[in-house]
Structure formats: structure tokens, C-alpha cells
Design an enzyme around this catalytic site. Structure first.
Site, short mmCIF file in Angstrom:
data_model
loop_
_atom_site.label_atom_id
_atom_site.label_comp_id
_atom_site.label_asym_id
_atom_site.label_seq_id
_atom_site.Cartn_x
_atom_site.Cartn_y
_atom_site.Cartn_z
N LYS A 184 0.80 -1.23 0.00
CA LYS A 184 0.00 0.00 0.00
C LYS A 184 0.83 1.28 0.00
O LYS A 184 0.32 2.34 -0.33
CB LYS A 184 -0.96 -0.01 1.18
N LYS B 194 20.41 4.62 9.01
CA LYS B 194 21.86 4.42 8.79
C LYS B 194 22.46 5.55 7.98
O LYS B 194 23.63 5.91 8.16
CB LYS B 194 22.14 3.07 8.13
N GLY C 170 15.90 2.92 26.06
CA GLY C 170 17.33 2.83 25.71
C GLY C 170 17.64 1.57 24.92
O GLY C 170 18.70 0.97 25.10
N HIS D 256 46.34 -9.10 7.91
CA HIS D 256 46.90 -8.08 8.79
C HIS D 256 47.22 -6.82 7.98
O HIS D 256 47.73 -6.94 6.88
CB HIS D 256 48.19 -8.60 9.44
C1 LIG Z 1 14.10 3.26 12.87
C2 LIG Z 1 14.26 1.81 12.59
C3 LIG Z 1 15.50 1.30 12.34
C4 LIG Z 1 15.67 -0.04 12.07
N1 LIG Z 1 16.92 -0.51 11.83
C5 LIG Z 1 17.11 -1.81 11.58
C6 LIG Z 1 18.41 -2.30 11.28
O1 LIG Z 1 19.39 -1.55 11.25
N2 LIG Z 1 18.56 -3.62 11.02
C7 LIG Z 1 17.49 -4.49 11.07
O2 LIG Z 1 17.69 -5.69 10.84
N3 LIG Z 1 16.24 -4.04 11.34
C8 LIG Z 1 16.03 -2.73 11.59
N4 LIG Z 1 14.76 -2.28 11.81
C9 LIG Z 1 13.65 -3.26 11.81
C10 LIG Z 1 13.23 -3.58 10.37
O3 LIG Z 1 12.88 -2.40 9.72
C11 LIG Z 1 12.05 -4.55 10.38
O4 LIG Z 1 12.39 -5.69 11.13
C12 LIG Z 1 11.70 -4.97 8.97
O5 LIG Z 1 11.32 -3.86 8.21
C13 LIG Z 1 10.56 -6.00 9.00
O6 LIG Z 1 10.19 -6.31 7.70
P1 LIG Z 1 8.70 -6.79 7.34
O7 LIG Z 1 8.70 -7.02 5.89
O8 LIG Z 1 8.30 -7.88 8.25
O9 LIG Z 1 7.76 -5.57 7.71
P2 LIG Z 1 7.71 -4.08 7.15
O10 LIG Z 1 9.03 -3.63 6.70
O11 LIG Z 1 7.02 -3.28 8.20
O12 LIG Z 1 6.80 -4.18 5.85
C14 LIG Z 1 5.45 -4.47 5.88
C15 LIG Z 1 4.80 -3.78 4.69
O13 LIG Z 1 3.47 -4.26 4.57
C16 LIG Z 1 2.65 -3.20 4.11
N5 LIG Z 1 1.26 -3.52 4.47
C17 LIG Z 1 0.77 -3.73 5.71
N6 LIG Z 1 -0.54 -4.10 5.63
C18 LIG Z 1 -0.86 -4.11 4.31
C19 LIG Z 1 -2.03 -4.43 3.59
N7 LIG Z 1 -3.15 -4.82 4.22
N8 LIG Z 1 -1.99 -4.33 2.25
C20 LIG Z 1 -0.87 -3.94 1.60
N9 LIG Z 1 0.28 -3.64 2.22
C21 LIG Z 1 0.29 -3.74 3.57
C22 LIG Z 1 3.21 -1.99 4.84
O14 LIG Z 1 2.87 -0.80 4.13
C23 LIG Z 1 4.70 -2.28 4.82
O15 LIG Z 1 5.35 -1.65 3.74
C24 LIG Z 1 14.54 -0.92 12.06
C25 LIG Z 1 13.27 -0.41 12.30
C26 LIG Z 1 13.12 0.93 12.56
C27 LIG Z 1 11.74 1.46 12.81
#
Ligand SMILES: Cc1cc2nc3c(=O)[nH]c(=O)nc-3n(C[C@H](O)[C@H](O)[C@H](O)COP(=O)(O)OP(=O)(O)OC[C@H]3O[C@@H](n4cnc5c(N)ncnc54)[C@H](O)[C@@H]3O)c2cc1C
Length: 509
Positions: free
Chosen positions: A75, A92, A223, A488
Site C-alpha cells: 500500500k 543508517k 534505551g 593483517h
Molecule cells: C528506525 C528503525 C531502524 C531499524 N533498523 C534496523 C536495522 O538496522 N537492522 C534491522 O535488521 N532491522 C532494523 N529495523 C527493523 C526492520 O525495519 C524490520 O524488522 C523490517 O522492516 C521488517 O520487515 P517486514 O517485511 O516484516 O515488515 P515491514 O518492513 O514493516 O513491511 C510491511 C509492509 O506491509 C505493508 N502492508 C501492511 N498491511 C498491508 C495491507 N493490508 N496491504 C498492503 N500492504 C500492507 C506496509 O505498508 C509495509 O510496507 C529498524 C526499524 C526501525 C523502525
């Protein structure tokens, strides 16, 4: 390619013997096979994935590579989910560039670089971040095209167990049917009770990566990794940052206690203040500032802390809103995670769930692994994710990274272990780089020497941890790592020396 349901419902042969297709015991009577008549109403795919975040887009690309007919419903206006749009990548970018700024201002003279007036341009800092994000999200779009993945732009909702209705972003609706469905809808910020996030004064991580000016004072509630990363960014850029943490230790779950203490000391030296064992009672937001009432956990005097910006970083929760899970009888647990088995299957076996919206650490690389494994379960019947060897990284400076178990966990489990540590102050590359805060710590089994956990605080810890993860994946001992020749002068030599310390003695200490 998956067999069609018609083929599956017909008798199949296996090694010459005829076997009848037996529906899964999970499969309800009104199953897919009996609803073929609906196919003309909606287009049918082998796999439809809901969510184009790391879990979803990786599963989609893998499915395309395996020759499946695949669509991904997302979406947002860009692919990549939280990670690429408002998480890992933008944070990052800010961490990297704020570190550069801080280094130019505070750490260039002793390196023989005299700089003139250094000016921070927050608008351009944000532009650099947006350019990285746009490049990477477009890259996913390219990979979708390359692997024949259809991106359905809109919000997906279950109509039934095999059909999704999509409210299209550009208006209108569309329906898509699938033999297999993967839910990868991710997570959202957990709200802090009593504080309304406006993403300007009271911000979540999403607002914290998009501030238009450096706050004078910033309070960070929580934290954990996200709080400390974002606190570091704004502290380096000039904000007075105080982190309020409920627990007695920073870093969140999994961080080894010794490493957490070392991290806190180093971050304090950098100017970040900490209030541990402290709970936030309430917040008062006015036009000019915000005041938080806090109190020691064990009771005591209330205290008021003022700031221009408060970052609420108390964690994230699974996001399944509007999916219509109730329509198909799928349940979530108390924490909102969709319940699955070890092959990511819900009780409706052709519907799987991966990433942040189900069990396990909320990490992009964990989500990515599950994306590949889920497709392999569909196409091959087996997949692989080793949940004991998922690294965690905090991208502060120095970075903190770990994989496997920490000392507290081993003690609790009654495991006898050996410890081998090596400080970066004794590593030639770190010394030469004038960047030698931190250490590497190996934990290995007292009897077998098998590595049980590796914990690093130091320069490029996030890169060095990959070696430890690989070693653990192969069940290596610390002697295995210690006897591996490392180039090294490299920071990786600190990993080797810590491994040497665990099974014998390091050379350079
Ligand atoms: C500030 C921040 C920093 C982070 N840094 C790191 C990091 O350095 N390293 C790391 O490993 N992890 C990091 N994370 C965590 C990481 O972003 C998440 O673990 C990862 O994005 C999870 O992926 P996902 O695909 O499960 O979910 P998401 O990335 O949340 O993706 C889910 C997607 O589904 C879509 N969606 C939801 N419902 C619907 C629907 N009904 N129809 C259509 N689309 C839908 C959403 O729009 C979204 O784009 C960070 C998170 C944050 C907030």
C-alpha cells in the site's frame, strides 16, 4: 511451478503406485479445490504476498526466481517497507553522515586535518537520506520487473481463504486469487500511553529521522537499539540528549551485560546522559516545550525533565490492521503476532506468515531469511532459518553486535562456558585508525569449545559479526576461528585474538 489444484485433486502417482490426493487435515471443507468456479471472477496466482517490506519483497523475488506466478500487494507508494522507507536505511544514512560531521568537527586535528568553518545543513542531510532511500526502493521495483513479480499497489484484505480484495491506491478495487498467500504486513510503532505522537515534538522513529532542525534538548524514552541510534544522531549534531530507560541496562534484549555497560560508558563520554531504572509517568506538551514526569522504578521523588523533542522508542508491535483475519478465522496471540507453525503456516496451511507480524526478533535480515524459506517450503517442502544464529547490530559509534547467547543467558541455562576477550586497544588497525574503543568477547562451551555466543563493541562490529555467525552456523569451535588465518592489519584480527583467548591465549595482549 506449483501444480494447479485440478492436478492436485486428481489421483497422483508416486514411484509407480497410484495415490489419491488427500486434503490436509487443516483444510476446511469449503476448500479451494471446491471453489474453482470462482476463478473467473479474479485472476489467480501461485503466490500472493501481502506487504512489500523486506519479508514480502524477498519472498516475492524468490517466488519469481522459482518460476511461480506471483504478485505482491503493497500500500505504500514505494516498496521496501519499514526497513527501506523509515527504518534501517534512512537511520543508517543519518548515522553515517552525523558521524562524519562529528568527526570533522571534533576528531580531525589529531589526524593532521585542519578544517575551517564547518556548517551543518540539516535539509541537505535529509536530502542525502532521501536519495539513498529512493535509489534502493527503486532498486526493488527493478528486481520485481526482472523476476516477473507483479506489484499490486493498494491495501489487501481477505475476502476468503484464497481471495484478496485490493483497494487500489489509484482508486477502485481489484480481486486476486492465490493458491498460496503469504502475510508479511510488518509492524508499527508501539504507542506510549498518555503521549500523543505528532511526529514534530513528540516523535516516533519515523519523526526522528525527519526533524527539520537540531533540537536543543531531546529526551529519548527507551534505551534500546532504535532509541540509542537516533539519540546518537541528534547528539552528534548538537542536541543535549537524555535517555530514560525503565530497565537497569541499555541495549534491549540480547545485549550482553558487560558489553551494555561498556556501551553506556562510551556513549556517556560522547555526551549522552542516561537515567536507568526510571519510569516515565506522564508528559505535558505545550507550544514551547515538553515536560516529562519521571520517577525511579523502586519509587522515590518525582522529577521533571524538559525537552523540545521527545522520542518515544519503547518498541514496535505487529501490524495486521484491516487484513480481515477474522473473516478467515485466523488468530493473533496476546502480543498481536499471527500464530504459525514451524513452516510459517497458519491453521489454514496455504496461508503463511513471515517477518515482523509474527514470532521472532523484529529484524530485517530475519524477515529476509523467512522470505526465502517460506517460498522454499512451498516449492520444495523444506526451508532453512537458524534462529539461534541471527545477529543483532546497533549502529552507534562504536557499533555493537552480537550473535548467539550472552553470559546471563548461559548462566541461567546452567551451561558451563569459557570467556575469551580481546580489546581493540590492542588491535593494530584500530590503533592506527585512532578508533580503538571496545572489545570482542567469545563465549564457548567449557567442554567442547563450541562457540555459544560472540559479542562485540567496536569499530565495524556489524561487519565483524558476520564471521562469528558463519562460524556458529557451521558449529565451529573458538579454536577453529583462532586457527583461521586473518589478514593483517585488520579489525578482524581482534575476532581471531578473542577466539584465541577463549581456547588458549591471545598473542598481542
Ligand atoms: C528506525 C528503525 C531502524 C531499524 N533498523 C534496523 C536495522 O538496522 N537492522 C534491522 O535488521 N532491522 C532494523 N529495523 C527493523 C526492520 O525495519 C524490520 O524488522 C523490517 O522492516 C521488517 O520487515 P517486514 O517485511 O516484516 O515488515 P515491514 O518492513 O514493516 O513491511 C510491511 C509492509 O506491509 C505493508 N502492508 C501492511 N498491511 C498491508 C495491507 N493490508 N496491504 C498492503 N500492504 C500492507 C506496509 O505498508 C509495509 O510496507 C529498524 C526499524 C526501525 C523502525
Amino acid at each position: 511451478m506449483l501444480k494447479t489444484s485440478i492436478a492436485r485433486s486428481a489421483p497422483r502417482t508416486l514411484g509407480g503406485a497410484r495415490i489419491a490426493f488427500r486434503p490436509s487435515p487443516f483444510r476446511p471443507v469449503n476448500s479451494y479445490n471446491q471453489r474453482r468456479g470462482y476463478a473467473s471472477e479474479a485472476e489467480e496466482k501461485d503466490v500472493v504476498i501481502i506487504g512489500g517490506g523486506v519479508a514480502g519483497y524477498v519472498a516475492a523475488i524468490k517466488a519469481g526466481q522459482e518460476g511461480l506466478k506471483v504478485a505482491c500487494i503493497e500500500k505504500r507508494t514505494a516498496l521496501g517497507g519499514t526497513c527501506l522507507n523509515v527504518g534501517c536505511i534512512p537511520s543508517k544514512s543519518l548515522l553515517n553522515n552525523s558521524h562524519l560531521y562529528h568527526q570533522i568537527v571534533h576528531d580531525s586535528k589529531s589526524r593532521g586535518i585542519d578544517v575551517g568553518e564547518v556548517k551543518l545543513n540539516v535539509a541537505n542531510l535529509m536530502k542525502a537520506k532521501e536519495t539513498s532511500v529512493a535509489g534502493l526502493t527503486k532498486g526493488i521495483e527493478y528486481l520485481f520487473k526482472k523476476n516477473n513479480v507483479e506489484w499490486i499497489k493498494g491495501t489487501g484484505t481477505f475476502a476468503d481463504e484464497h481471495t484478496l480484495n485490493v483497494e487500489l491506491t489509484e482508486g477502485g478495487e481489484r480481486s486476486v486469487r492465490a493458491k498460496n498467500i503469504i502475510i508479511a504486513t510488518g509492524s508499527e510503532v508501539s504507542p506510549f500511553p498518555g503521549l500523543t505522537i505528532d511526529e514534530k515534538k513528540v516523535v516516533s522513529s519515523t519523526g526522528a529521522i525527519a526533524l527539520t532542525e537540531v533540537p536543543k534538548k531531546m529526551l529519548v524514552i527507551g534505551g534500546g537499539i532504535i532509541g540509542l541510534e537516533m539519540g546518537s544522531v541528534w547528539s552528534r549534531l548538537g542536541a543535549e540528549v537524555t535517555v530514560v530507560e525503565f530497565l537497569g541496562q541499555i541495549g534491549g534484549p540480547g545485549m550482553d551485560s558487560e558489553i551494555a555497560k561498556a556501551t553506556q560508558r562510551i556513549l556517556q563520554k560522547q555526551g549522552i546522559k542516561f537515567k536507568l531504572n526510571t519510569k516515565v509517568l506522564s508528559g505535558d506538551v505545550s507550544d514551547s516545550s515538553i515536560s516529562l514526569k519521571v520517577e525511579a522504578n523502586k519509587g522515590g521523588k518525582e522529577e521533571s525533565l524538559d525537552a523540545d523533542v521527545v522520542l518515544s522508542a519503547i518498541g514496535r508491535r505487529p501490524y495486521t490492521q484491516g487484513l480481515g483475519l477474522d473473516k478467515i478465522g485466523l488468530e493473533t496471540d496476546k502480543s498481536g503476532r499471527i500464530i504459525i507453525d514451524q513452516e510459517y503456516r497458519t491453521k489454514i496451511p496455504h496461508i503463511r506468515v513471515i517477518g515482523d507480524c509474527t514470532f521472532g526478533p523484529m529484524l530485517a535480515h530475519k524477515a529476509e531469511e523467512e522470505g526465502v524459506a517460506a517460498i522454499e517450503y512451498i516449492t520444495k517442502g523444506y526451508g532453512h532459518v537458524n534462529y539461534g544464529v541471527i545477529p543483532s547490530v546497533m549502529y552507534t559509534h562504536p557499533e555493537v553486535a552480537w550473535v548467539g547467547q550472552n553470559e546471563e543467558e548461559l548462566k541461567k541455562a546452567g551451561v558451563k562456558y569459557k570467556v575469551g576477550s580481546f580489546p581493540y586497544s590492542a588491535n593494530s588497525r584500530a590503533k592506527t585508525n585512532q578508533d580503538s574503543d571496545g572489545m570482542v568477547k567469545f563465549l564457548s562451551d567449557a567442554q567442547t569449545d563450541r562457540i555459544l555466543g560472540v559479542h562485540i563493541i567496536g569499530p565495524a562490529a556489524g561487519e565483524s559479526i558476520a564471521e562469528a555467525a558463519l562460524a556458529m552456523e557451521y558449529g565451529a569451535s573458538s579454536e577453529d576461528v583462532a586457527r583461521t588465518c586473518h589478514a593483517h592489519p585488520t579489525l578482524a584480527e581482534a575476532v581471531k585474538e578473542a577466539a584465541m583467548a577463549a581456547y588458549s591465549k591471545p598473542i598481542h595482549m
